[in-house]
Scaffold this motif. Sequence first.
Motif, PDB file in Angstrom:
ATOM      1  N   LEU A 141       0.822  -1.213   0.000  1.00  0.00           N
ATOM      2  CA  LEU A 141       0.000   0.000   0.000  1.00  0.00           C
ATOM      3  C   LEU A 141       0.853   1.260   0.000  1.00  0.00           C
ATOM      4  N   VAL A 142       1.940   1.257   0.737  1.00  0.00           N
ATOM      5  CA  VAL A 142       2.827   2.422   0.769  1.00  0.00           C
ATOM      6  C   VAL A 142       3.482   2.628  -0.594  1.00  0.00           C
ATOM      7  N   LEU A 143       3.950   1.550  -1.214  1.00  0.00           N
ATOM      8  CA  LEU A 143       4.578   1.676  -2.532  1.00  0.00           C
ATOM      9  C   LEU A 143       3.585   2.123  -3.595  1.00  0.00           C
ATOM     10  N   VAL A 144       2.399   1.541  -3.579  1.00  0.00           N
ATOM     11  CA  VAL A 144       1.366   1.946  -4.549  1.00  0.00           C
ATOM     12  C   VAL A 144       0.959   3.398  -4.315  1.00  0.00           C
ATOM     13  N   GLY A 145       0.780   3.775  -3.062  1.00  0.00           N
ATOM     14  CA  GLY A 145       0.417   5.151  -2.744  1.00  0.00           C
ATOM     15  C   GLY A 145       1.474   6.140  -3.164  1.00  0.00           C
ATOM     16  N   ALA A 146       2.739   5.811  -2.907  1.00  0.00           N
ATOM     17  CA  ALA A 146       3.825   6.703  -3.312  1.00  0.00           C
ATOM     18  C   ALA A 146       3.917   6.812  -4.831  1.00  0.00           C
ATOM     19  N   ALA A 147       3.709   5.702  -5.536  1.00  0.00           N
ATOM     20  CA  ALA A 147       3.763   5.728  -7.002  1.00  0.00           C
ATOM     21  C   ALA A 147       2.647   6.598  -7.575  1.00  0.00           C
ATOM     22  N   PHE A 148       1.421   6.441  -7.061  1.00  0.00           N
ATOM     23  CA  PHE A 148       0.323   7.270  -7.547  1.00  0.00           C
ATOM     24  C   PHE A 148       0.522   8.736  -7.214  1.00  0.00           C
ATOM     25  N   ALA A 149       1.036   9.033  -6.028  1.00  0.00           N
ATOM     26  CA  ALA A 149       1.300  10.423  -5.659  1.00  0.00           C
ATOM     27  C   ALA A 149       2.367  11.028  -6.569  1.00  0.00           C
ATOM     28  N   LEU A 150       3.387  10.260  -6.891  1.00  0.00           N
ATOM     29  CA  LEU A 150       4.428  10.743  -7.797  1.00  0.00           C
ATOM     30  C   LEU A 150       3.879  10.981  -9.196  1.00  0.00           C
ATOM     31  N   ILE A 151       3.096  10.043  -9.704  1.00  0.00           N
ATOM     32  CA  ILE A 151       2.510  10.197 -11.035  1.00  0.00           C
ATOM     33  C   ILE A 151       1.575  11.401 -11.081  1.00  0.00           C
ATOM     34  N   GLY A 152       0.778  11.585 -10.054  1.00  0.00           N
ATOM     35  CA  GLY A 152      -0.111  12.745  -9.999  1.00  0.00           C
ATOM     36  C   GLY A 152       0.641  14.052  -9.934  1.00  0.00           C
ATOM     37  N   SER A 153       1.736  14.081  -9.193  1.00  0.00           N
ATOM     38  CA  SER A 153       2.543  15.298  -9.097  1.00  0.00           C
ATOM     39  C   SER A 153       3.226  15.616 -10.422  1.00  0.00           C
ATOM     40  N   ILE A 154       3.721  14.600 -11.098  1.00  0.00           N
ATOM     41  CA  ILE A 154       4.330  14.811 -12.412  1.00  0.00           C
ATOM     42  C   ILE A 154       3.280  15.306 -13.399  1.00  0.00           C
ATOM     43  N   GLY A 155       2.079  14.722 -13.339  1.00  0.00           N
ATOM     44  CA  GLY A 155       0.996  15.180 -14.215  1.00  0.00           C
ATOM     45  C   GLY A 155       0.618  16.624 -13.946  1.00  0.00           C
ATOM     46  N   LEU A 156       0.621  17.031 -12.706  1.00  0.00           N
ATOM     47  CA  LEU A 156       0.317  18.418 -12.357  1.00  0.00           C
ATOM     48  C   LEU A 156       1.350  19.369 -12.942  1.00  0.00           C
ATOM     49  N   ALA A 157       2.597  18.960 -12.957  1.00  0.00           N
ATOM     50  CA  ALA A 157       3.661  19.823 -13.463  1.00  0.00           C
ATOM     51  C   ALA A 157       3.788  19.790 -14.986  1.00  0.00           C
ATOM     52  N   ARG A 158       3.463  18.676 -15.612  1.00  0.00           N
ATOM     53  CA  ARG A 158       3.781  18.517 -17.027  1.00  0.00           C
ATOM     54  C   ARG A 158       2.610  18.678 -17.995  1.00  0.00           C
ATOM     55  N   LEU A 159       1.387  18.495 -17.551  1.00  0.00           N
ATOM     56  CA  LEU A 159       0.260  18.570 -18.490  1.00  0.00           C
ATOM     57  C   LEU A 159       0.025  20.018 -18.921  1.00  0.00           C
ATOM     58  N   PRO A 160      -0.388  20.222 -20.174  1.00  0.00           N
ATOM     59  CA  PRO A 160      -0.404  21.573 -20.729  1.00  0.00           C
ATOM     60  C   PRO A 160      -1.594  22.447 -20.329  1.00  0.00           C
ATOM     61  N   ASP A 161      -2.753  21.886 -20.136  1.00  0.00           N
ATOM     62  CA  ASP A 161      -3.980  22.654 -19.943  1.00  0.00           C
ATOM     63  C   ASP A 161      -4.416  22.577 -18.488  1.00  0.00           C
ATOM     64  N   ILE A 162      -5.095  23.615 -18.017  1.00  0.00           N
ATOM     65  CA  ILE A 162      -5.536  23.631 -16.625  1.00  0.00           C
ATOM     66  C   ILE A 162      -6.523  22.499 -16.331  1.00  0.00           C
ATOM     67  N   PHE A 163      -7.356  22.155 -17.294  1.00  0.00           N
ATOM     68  CA  PHE A 163      -8.325  21.095 -17.074  1.00  0.00           C
ATOM     69  C   PHE A 163      -7.650  19.728 -17.059  1.00  0.00           C
ATOM     70  N   MET A 164      -6.615  19.553 -17.857  1.00  0.00           N
ATOM     71  CA  MET A 164      -5.842  18.313 -17.799  1.00  0.00           C
ATOM     72  C   MET A 164      -5.057  18.243 -16.490  1.00  0.00           C
ATOM     73  N   ARG A 165      -4.571  19.381 -16.030  1.00  0.00           N
ATOM     74  CA  ARG A 165      -3.808  19.415 -14.778  1.00  0.00           C
ATOM     75  C   ARG A 165      -4.666  19.078 -13.571  1.00  0.00           C
ATOM     76  N   LEU A 166      -5.945  19.262 -13.664  1.00  0.00           N
ATOM     77  CA  LEU A 166      -6.825  18.909 -12.556  1.00  0.00           C
ATOM     78  C   LEU A 166      -6.834  17.406 -12.293  1.00  0.00           C
ATOM     79  N   HIS A 167      -6.584  16.614 -13.328  1.00  0.00           N
ATOM     80  CA  HIS A 167      -6.627  15.168 -13.151  1.00  0.00           C
ATOM     81  C   HIS A 167      -5.481  14.660 -12.278  1.00  0.00           C
ATOM     82  N   GLY A 168      -4.330  15.325 -12.304  1.00  0.00           N
ATOM     83  CA  GLY A 168      -3.207  14.888 -11.473  1.00  0.00           C
ATOM     84  C   GLY A 168      -3.539  14.893  -9.989  1.00  0.00           C
ATOM     85  N   PRO A 169      -3.872  16.045  -9.441  1.00  0.00           N
ATOM     86  CA  PRO A 169      -4.138  16.064  -7.999  1.00  0.00           C
ATOM     87  C   PRO A 169      -5.460  15.421  -7.598  1.00  0.00           C
TER      88      PRO A 169
END
Length: 103
Positions: A10-38
Amino acid sequence: MILEAVISILVLVGAAFALIGSIGLARLPDIFMRLHGPTKATTLGLGALVIASLIQTSAVSGSLSLKELAISVFLFITAPVSAHLIAKAALKAGRGGGNGAEG
């Protein structure tokens, strides 16, 4: 032994999803796409981390810890509401797609 493995997964899965969401927040181009990360990935990641904490605390103390349960409920209630409000604010400010007639 099995309980520790479940908590570790659970800790590894949680950390992986949090990392992917944070990367998506930083890298996605549109504000509406960026909402999906967090709101999607990070919420799921933090939920897995809090559930791992709930299991660990309950195993150590022998009773259900209501603090972690309250944190997870609060997290899953507030994330969609905040995403909705951010999306409405972006549409009102004219940052969204479409013809601008929304709102």
